[in-house]
Scaffold this motif. Sequence first.
Motif, PDB file in Angstrom:
ATOM      1  N   SER A  78       1.361  -1.200  -0.164  1.00 60.59           N
ATOM      2  CA  SER A  78      -0.074  -0.221   0.082  1.00 60.59           C
ATOM      3  C   SER A  78       0.941   1.771   0.279  1.00 60.59           C
ATOM      4  CB  SER A  78      -0.930  -0.178   1.478  1.00 60.59           C
ATOM      5  OG  SER A  78      -1.996   0.968   1.481  1.00 60.59           O
ATOM      6  N   TYR A  79       0.575   2.274  -1.079  1.00 58.85           N
ATOM      7  CA  TYR A  79       1.537   2.805  -0.829  1.00 58.85           C
ATOM      8  C   TYR A  79      -0.070   4.127  -1.429  1.00 58.85           C
ATOM      9  CZ  TYR A  79       5.953   1.176  -1.726  1.00 58.85           C
ATOM     10  OH  TYR A  79       7.164   0.678  -1.307  1.00 58.85           O
ATOM     11  N   PRO A  80      -0.061   5.155  -0.764  1.00 56.95           N
ATOM     12  CA  PRO A  80      -1.449   5.654  -0.556  1.00 56.95           C
ATOM     13  C   PRO A  80      -1.297   6.597  -1.966  1.00 56.95           C
ATOM     14  CG  PRO A  80      -1.320   5.591   1.327  1.00 56.95           C
ATOM     15  CD  PRO A  80      -0.355   4.682   0.578  1.00 56.95           C
ATOM     16  N   ALA A  81       0.340   7.051  -1.728  1.00 58.49           N
ATOM     17  CA  ALA A  81       0.077   8.789  -2.079  1.00 58.49           C
ATOM     18  C   ALA A  81       1.009   8.610  -3.296  1.00 58.49           C
ATOM     19  CB  ALA A  81       1.429   9.471  -1.794  1.00 58.49           C
ATOM     20  N   PHE A  82       0.918   7.474  -4.195  1.00 59.80           N
ATOM     21  CA  PHE A  82       1.409   6.658  -5.670  1.00 59.80           C
ATOM     22  C   PHE A  82       1.420   7.994  -5.862  1.00 59.80           C
ATOM     23  CE2 PHE A  82       1.873   4.694  -9.799  1.00 59.80           C
ATOM     24  CZ  PHE A  82       2.892   4.331  -9.253  1.00 59.80           C
TER      25      PHE A  82
END
Length: 672
Positions: free
Chosen positions: A71-75
Amino acid sequence: MDREAYLHLVSEIRYSKRLPDAKYLHKESLRSQSPALFGFLAIVAQAIKVSDDDWNIAKLHARDFKVSYLSYPAFYSESYPSLEQSIAVDLGLLTTKVTSYSDSKNPPILHRKELFIEPTNDCYDEFCSITREGEAAGLYETPFKIGFKDSWERLIKQKGYSLVNGRLVQVDVASDELSEDKIDRHLTAITRYELSSPFKCLAKHGYLNGNHSVFDYGCGKGDDLRELEAHGLNVGGWDPNFRPDTEQLESDIVNLGFVINVIENIDERIEAIQRAFALSKRLLVISAMIAGEATISKFAPYKDGILTSRNTFQRYYSQSELQDFIERTLEDDAIAVAPGIFYVFKDKLQEQEFLSNRHKRRQLWKQLTGDSDRKNVSAEMLFVTHKSLLDKFWMKCLELGRLPANDEFVCSSELREALGSHQKAFRILGQCVDTSDFARAQQMRKEDLLVYFALALFGKRKTYSDMPEAMKRDIRVFFDKYKSVIDEAKKLLFSLGDVSLINGLCNKAHEELPASHLNPGHSLIVHEKFVGLLPSALRIYVGCAAQLFGDLEDIDLVKIHITSGKVSFMNYEGFDSSPLPLLKERIKVKLRQQDVDFFEYTGCFTSPSLYWKSIYIDPSFPDYKKQVSFDHKLTAFSFVDSDREYGPHREELDRLLASEGKIIKGYRFYTA
């Protein structure tokens, strides 16, 4: 979907960030490139209750039946997004490992985002531009320094840039802002007159037998190297202070011995671990200093460690803290082999063999004895003619607890030529000699396998699909199916929470062991030598605790706490040579919290004496009769209650004896 179909689909993925053993890509790209693989991952995610919002990057293993949901929310919104959570799934075993970085001040970060998407993505050109900026600034010259947020931001600053709205802007930075306090790292290197503890562990486990190349990364003054070279081993070493110009060689085994604890910069510690791991073909050994608050409080704090009076840095770890640091840095399992010493295997088959052999008991079997009632003259003649060959075959059968396969017995060709087959050789033995030991060997091997798999389940270790062939044969012979051994191992592991069962097993063990001390309802104390004789559930109980701190080498007594879910390991000075050995180190493992406490009896801490040592040993120990005599005479003075585990400190005992006109010399009492 099975393993072969999964690996085939992974191999067909075209656009991704590629590493030797995995491919990383955004789930939108995965959906586009391989709808079948995306659908499969969605089904697995639903089964393990991972929502669609919990991941956006997939790590697809290229050699194993595994996947990680990242999970990379700020991708899309940040140039270098941080990892918030990783969910690793073993698709063969359907086990998961969740690692959260949401509270981490230094999480892993992502670079080169264009590699995770397809060229048709609207953001592809922008991501390529961000990467070109970083390359022009020299940020990718040292890959080991860019994996975590703190080191990345520090590197940007050192290169003379800052991040403004996600883009690099050149700034003026005063040179003194970039400098670190000067620490005299070279003063931490010590002169050794015997092998260091990590190399002693390697020797104990058979890795210094000449079959493996060895490289000592951070070898200091090279004392270990000289000792290993004297034994004819293929060794090399590098050190930034004492051997900076030697080549860093890729080797089977790489030792990173007490290096990371003297590096004050956490980014350099991470780099050292990753570089050493990159050099290792099979096994990386990592060690660092372990200490408690009592030791740390004596020194001045500095960064995340302490500063000594010699202007050297030390970062002391707890056992669990060190393991977590290694596993986060390498994204691989770290196996504790001793306090402060961990193994990280690249060769996963060798890892399984190591773990299996670690809890495999050794038995000195009796030689073959003749049977007076021999009825088969033909078998008897074959036995007499080929007795030497059959003796070797018999010992291999006892070692394995089953008949060996052709490639497991070095004299297999000779035996088959003489007698036809392994099965026929075993029948001849059954007709001519007493083979009752074989049933015991079978039972021991079955129990050892259950202990191994139960401990693997406790440690949440991957039981690799490509397990050693010998273990596959063991499973077929003793359990028929892999699922059967796992089910039995789970049953044994879960039984450890039953206090009444543990209490009953401790009582049973006390009755059957050659020596032990039972405090009813509270604890059972046994010598390390007798741990292998415990019932399987208690072996697992002790094994789970040992798994958190290391092997039982240098441990004398093991204390199983019946009700509190703890195991204590005690190391005594002079256990084999003194009637009153002094407690040097006590390690208490709290299984329910999976935490380890170390207690060292040095300095201001007076070492307690071990009384009544004879109750923990049997006639196989040196000076057993002398110890029994000593303990018998000690009871006459009534200074120590024979039912108590502890008594007065040695100085107090000597004072009490002096009041009676007696002194202790060796195992005897003399008139003062």
